[in-house]
Write a protein that holds these residues in place. Sequence first.
Motif: not given
Lengths: 339, 339
Positions: B250-262, B284-298
């Motif tokens: 997913f290119a951004t967190n909003s996309l990921a969250i909306e995608g994971l909901k579905y 939301a990505l932390d609390l997901f049952y499989a915490p989501v691997t992500f690219v952290r922007q500082p």
Amino acid sequence: MKKVSLKDIATEAGVSTALVSYVLTNKDKKARVGEGMAKKIREIARKLNYQPNHIARSLKSGRSFTIGLIVADISNPFFANIARTIEDEAKKNNYNVIFGSSDENVDKSQDLINVLVNRQVDGLIITPTEGSEQQLQQLKEQKIPFVLIDRFFPGIAASYIAVNNRESAAGAVSHLIKAGRKRIGMVAYKTTLHHISERIGGYQDALQQHKIKAGNSWLKKARYSHLKEDIQLAIDQLLKGKQPADAIFFATNSLAIEGLKYINTLGIRIPDELAVITFDEGEALDLFYAPVTFVRQPILEIGKAAVRVLLEQIADDTSATTAISIDTTLVVRKSCGSR
Amino acid sequence: MKKVSLKDIATEAGVSTALVSYVLTNKDKKARVGEGMAKKIREIARKLNYQPNHIARSLKSGRSFTIGLIVADISNPFFANIARTIEDEAKKNNYNVIFGSSDENVDKSQDLINVLVNRQVDGLIITPTEGSEQQLQQLKEQKIPFVLIDRFFPGIAASYIAVNNRESAAGAVSHLIKAGRKRIGMVAYKTTLHHISERIGGYQDALQQHKIKAGNSWLKKARYSHLKEDIQLAIDQLLKGKQPADAIFFATNSLAIEGLKYINTLGIRIPDELAVITFDEGEALDLFYAPVTFVRQPILEIGKAAVRVLLEQIADDTSATTAISIDTTLVVRKSCGSR
DNA sequence: TCATTTTGCTTAAACGATAAAGCAATATTC
DNA sequence: GAATATTGCTTTATCGTTTAAGCAAAATGA
């Protein structure tokens, strides 16, 4: 390329700045400006792309058309959403918003109030921190309009927008009881802030009403400054006794999210082993494998009401206060089980 | 109770306002004010609780000590966090922040720029929307300092703070490949914005580098304005073919969250059936049952750099631009499986 | 035709703070 | 003791806009 001022337009048109001002503030009829001249001035203004200097206007009028917003933490989704609605609502009324985060810290709060007041905001929307009563008192003395949101102090006459915390909390806890839960713990903040006390009160009301004797051992309080440790301790205490809790009511979304993170690590299944319910929404709670049942605060309504009440107060220049209490909705999802 | 001005102090002290001004701006030595008088003035100022009028100062100095911040949406946690760091950093430099949300809409963006510029902000920090090139060009012509964050336009010379999107995306996708995934889909926004193109480019780079032939059918784009529907369609297409994707980037967190909901509603298990990786963090990505691997922007770094570069530009009154590219970190968690 | 009203504009003060320039009174120099 | 320097303050202009008050010229009325 300097900015274009009234004077530039006046020079170009060969008239005085006063005339230009009259025209561009649409007082040309009242000020008996000639039609031709009015048209000419408007054209020149457009040609030069004149943009009025808001600061000069503010100085003259004594109004800045700016609202100061003080939230606990703008990076908390609850406050970010409130900020968003306040921003939108303010813009509709030609107001802008300057904001700051108090971090629930009295000194920072005072700092922010000072800064915003010096910037001549026309009024403030504040989520007051613990112990900030005197700051509000001072605002009242200075006759600076302000509206409290989320919390308020019963002892201080001030406008506020809040939800009926006690009833909402009681409703949430009743829901747990009706869902068959018997040992219901609560995790709140360690604070004297009224909205938290009320949520705790509602929790106790509901237990009492259903004749459940709750030792105080079921009520846990976490310090804002030591959230993680305190929540972990609280949850350990609630879940690791001989009679572990079968439900937890979180007083805010931050508490819930931090709590659930820890509960996840314990491998406890929701809602089978533990029911969970919380105040406030959040994407994290939606995405949770057992979407969390929550008390929805109508953020849009709160934001709109806050701006409306504040602008009324600014316009009327009165010291009368308006207190608005809004109902919440219990959004039932999987985290409490269903039967 | 009117506000106390220099004149009030001057009257009380029996001197001119100029003298008071000199003293209270600590120019008393330079302006040769008598020691006794200086002390007297300071005392009166304290007694009357004088607070300087920021607006008057701004009018005189031509500087407002205010930064305008335009984000896509202040209620998005990514931007809220950025806003938070910008606020803190600005405050450290005696600046305040006025903000607005553009909703990724060019017209709203122009509106906000106009409003903020009219309020005489000293500079702007902007996450530019698609098609806003000309607005930036105009700011340059008006010599109003600004710094772009999160995105920028390669064709426009402007200061910006961004992450190395292409490499970061490639790194994320490589991680999926190394984790054994073969059919890697990507969900991005339908936009010409450079940062998204770069993330897409990085995705393609990584596939190519590992000799994976990706039909364009693995790349899906969702419209910002129709996020939910488009994402659902995209995921349906990715997962429901004969050769369903075994990973989604997913290119951004909003996309990921909306995608994971579905994805949740489809009953698909992460990471067993599908690996997931995304840009940006979020509770939301932390609390997901499989915490989501992500690219952290500082975020902290980005916010600090943005304020620093902007203030430099304001101070130096130069049209030189500074482009800062920051590295990201891949935070590996459960959502990609582990082997 | 002359007094009065209306029209169309200008002048000037104000908002609050800043800062260059000016001006007495006192202090220093030779 | 006269020339010069310093001290300690005031005057005045300025930032850009607004608005009450003022003032000629033109229009209206008798």
